[in-house]
Enzyme design. Structure first.
Site, PDB file in Angstrom:
ATOM      1  N   ARG A  64       0.836  -1.197   0.000  1.00 39.23           N
ATOM      2  CA  ARG A  64       0.000   0.000   0.000  1.00 39.23           C
ATOM      3  C   ARG A  64       0.873   1.250   0.000  1.00 39.23           C
ATOM      4  NH1 ARG A  64      -3.603  -1.424   5.209  1.00 39.23           N
ATOM      5  NH2 ARG A  64      -1.586  -2.365   5.772  1.00 39.23           N
ATOM      6  N   LYS A  67       1.639   2.133   7.387  1.00 34.00           N
ATOM      7  CA  LYS A  67       2.007   1.342   8.562  1.00 34.00           C
ATOM      8  C   LYS A  67       2.954   2.111   9.472  1.00 34.00           C
ATOM      9  CE  LYS A  67       0.851  -2.123   9.500  1.00 34.00           C
ATOM     10  NZ  LYS A  67      -0.328  -2.432  10.350  1.00 34.00           N
ATOM     11  N   TYR A  90      -1.075   4.515  10.736  1.00 38.89           N
ATOM     12  CA  TYR A  90      -1.478   3.525  11.735  1.00 38.89           C
ATOM     13  C   TYR A  90      -0.264   3.257  12.628  1.00 38.89           C
ATOM     14  CZ  TYR A  90      -5.636   2.349   8.947  1.00 38.89           C
ATOM     15  OH  TYR A  90      -6.820   2.401   8.263  1.00 38.89           O
ATOM     16  N   HIS A 144      -0.710   1.718  16.266  1.00 38.68           N
ATOM     17  CA  HIS A 144      -0.961   0.574  17.152  1.00 38.68           C
ATOM     18  C   HIS A 144       0.107   0.484  18.241  1.00 38.68           C
ATOM     19  CE1 HIS A 144      -4.165  -0.845  14.515  1.00 38.68           C
ATOM     20  NE2 HIS A 144      -3.347  -0.736  13.493  1.00 38.68           N
ATOM     21  N   GLU A 149      -5.843   4.902  13.830  1.00 36.49           N
ATOM     22  CA  GLU A 149      -6.765   3.965  14.492  1.00 36.49           C
ATOM     23  C   GLU A 149      -7.455   4.534  15.716  1.00 36.49           C
ATOM     24  OE1 GLU A 149      -2.766   3.136  16.438  1.00 36.49           O
ATOM     25  OE2 GLU A 149      -3.479   3.589  14.407  1.00 36.49           O
ATOM     26  N   ASP A 182      -2.769  -6.689  15.231  1.00 33.29           N
ATOM     27  CA  ASP A 182      -2.168  -5.345  15.297  1.00 33.29           C
ATOM     28  C   ASP A 182      -2.186  -4.774  16.705  1.00 33.29           C
ATOM     29  OD1 ASP A 182      -1.249  -4.802  12.735  1.00 33.29           O
ATOM     30  OD2 ASP A 182      -3.227  -4.233  12.012  1.00 33.29           O
TER      31      ASP A 182
END
Length: 366
Positions: A15, A75, A94, A96, A118, A270
């Site tokens: 991505r 990510k 993101y 996490h 998130e 995740d």
């Protein structure tokens, strides 16, 4: 503002942080956009596509980070990127954090402004930037689970939809959030018998109203989980606690109650996973077996369908990227309460309490 879009370097992550259409909107708003060469190729977007909408191409990831006020990616930064992040730089991705103490410490030390997709949360309590990837992951959980139920990859040898004269496979879904709903929809579409568990009766009523009759709901508790793992072929972990580590709903000892070849797909990986035996895997090496139970725990499942995922992600992140670029992070977060909830670490201070709770750290904010 100068916005940088680096190439993702996590294992098999294809991505990219923004489509050319998103870059076009930033340029139209008089922002400078630097895209690392080849960043979009895995998603089907090429350097010339970005150049045609006004972006400049930089050859290396070092150049992109060095030149940019804000980094927009998919990510969380991995170890080789830690040194590239500058004090005061906005990193919008993101993260996490609750699943990685090392990453958390690195971002604290960087003194950057970490805004996590998130944890952006709107007035209705939904997570608009997590939703599209949860939709992708929920649907993929069934595709992957169906594949790993095949005998050559040590599964039970069950076809989820069955055939005339043979009962369909049985799918247990833990959690009736976005992941769970999408997984149940896909499994039901294949003809599988689906059981979905949650502690939220409002969600279970919704599932009961919208799903076909071969999707059944039950309240989630240890008794019911232990009962169903004995008879279901595929178990999907779709539990989410906003910004916090997922609870272990299935413990190591419970694996022995399952039939050999049962498949677990833990989409919650995740956030640390909702299965005690979960450990993050990659698309390159996606599964492992413990006590004859097949575990699929890829931490970036949507990365396997990068075109769909990148377009879906840009659709929801672009309005927030524009606000941050147009106004700066402080003004944007002051005016947009949903975006302000995305603030996780600000210039060396953790401002999202679930992160400190995950590691039993003392809070550093009021």
């Amino acid at each position: 503002m100068i916005v940088g879009i680096p190439k993702e370097i996590k294992n098999n992550e294809s991505r990219v942080g923004m489509t050319p259409a998103g870059v076009f909107e930033l340029v139209k708003n008089n922002h400078t956009v630097y895209v690392q060469s080849g960043a979009g190729e895995g998603s089907g977007f090429f350097n010339q596509d970005y150049q045609q909408v006004g972006a400049s191409i930089l050859e290396t990831i070092d150049e992109v980070y060095a030149a940019s006020d804000m980094i927009v990616k998919v990510k969380e930064p991995i170890e080789t990127e830690y040194r590239l992040i500058k004090e005061g730089q906005i990193v919008f991705t993101y993260f996490h954090f609750a699943s990685s103490e090392r990453l958390t410490k690195a971002m604290v030390d960087s003194k950057s402004v970490c805004i996590a997709y998130e944890t952006v949360e709107d007035a209705e309590g939904t997570l608009p930037l997590l939703t599209p990837m949860s939709e992708v992951a929920g649907r993929m959980a069934i595709q992957q689970g169906a594949k790993y139920l095949e005998k050559p990859v040590k599964g039970r040898g069950v076809l989820l939809g069955g055939v005339p004269g043979v009962a369909p496979g049985r799918v247990l879904v833990l959690g009736a959030g976005t992941v769970g709903i999408q997984a149940a929809k896909m499994a039901a579409g294949l003809g599988a018998h689906v059981t979905i568990l949650d502690v939220n009766m409002k969600r279970l009523r919704y599932v009961n109203d919208v799903m076909p009759s071969h999707v059944v709901t039950e309240f989630s508790n240890e008794f019911n989980i232990r009962k169903h793992i004995k008879t279901h072929d595929l178990i999907v972990g779709g539990v989410l606690l906003k910004g916090a580590k997922a609870p272990n709903l299935i413990t190591r000892d419970m694996l022995k109650e399952m039939r050999p070849g049962t498949v677990i797909v833990d989409v919650a990986v995740d956030q640390g996973g909702c299965i005690e035996t979960t450990k993050a895997t990659t698309h390159e090496d996606p599964v492992y077996i413990i006590d004859d139970i097949v575990h699929y725990c890829v931490a970036n499942m949507p990365g396997a369908v990068p075109y769909t995922s990148t377009v879906a992600l840009t659709n929801v992140t672009l309005p927030y990227v524009l606000k941050l670029a147009n106004m700066g992070w402080q003004s944007a977060c002051n005016l947009d309460k949903a975006l302000s909830k995305g603030l996780n670490i600000v210039e060396g201070e953790i401002v999202y309490k679930e992160i400190t709770e995950a590691f039993n750290w003392e809070p550093v904010f009021a």
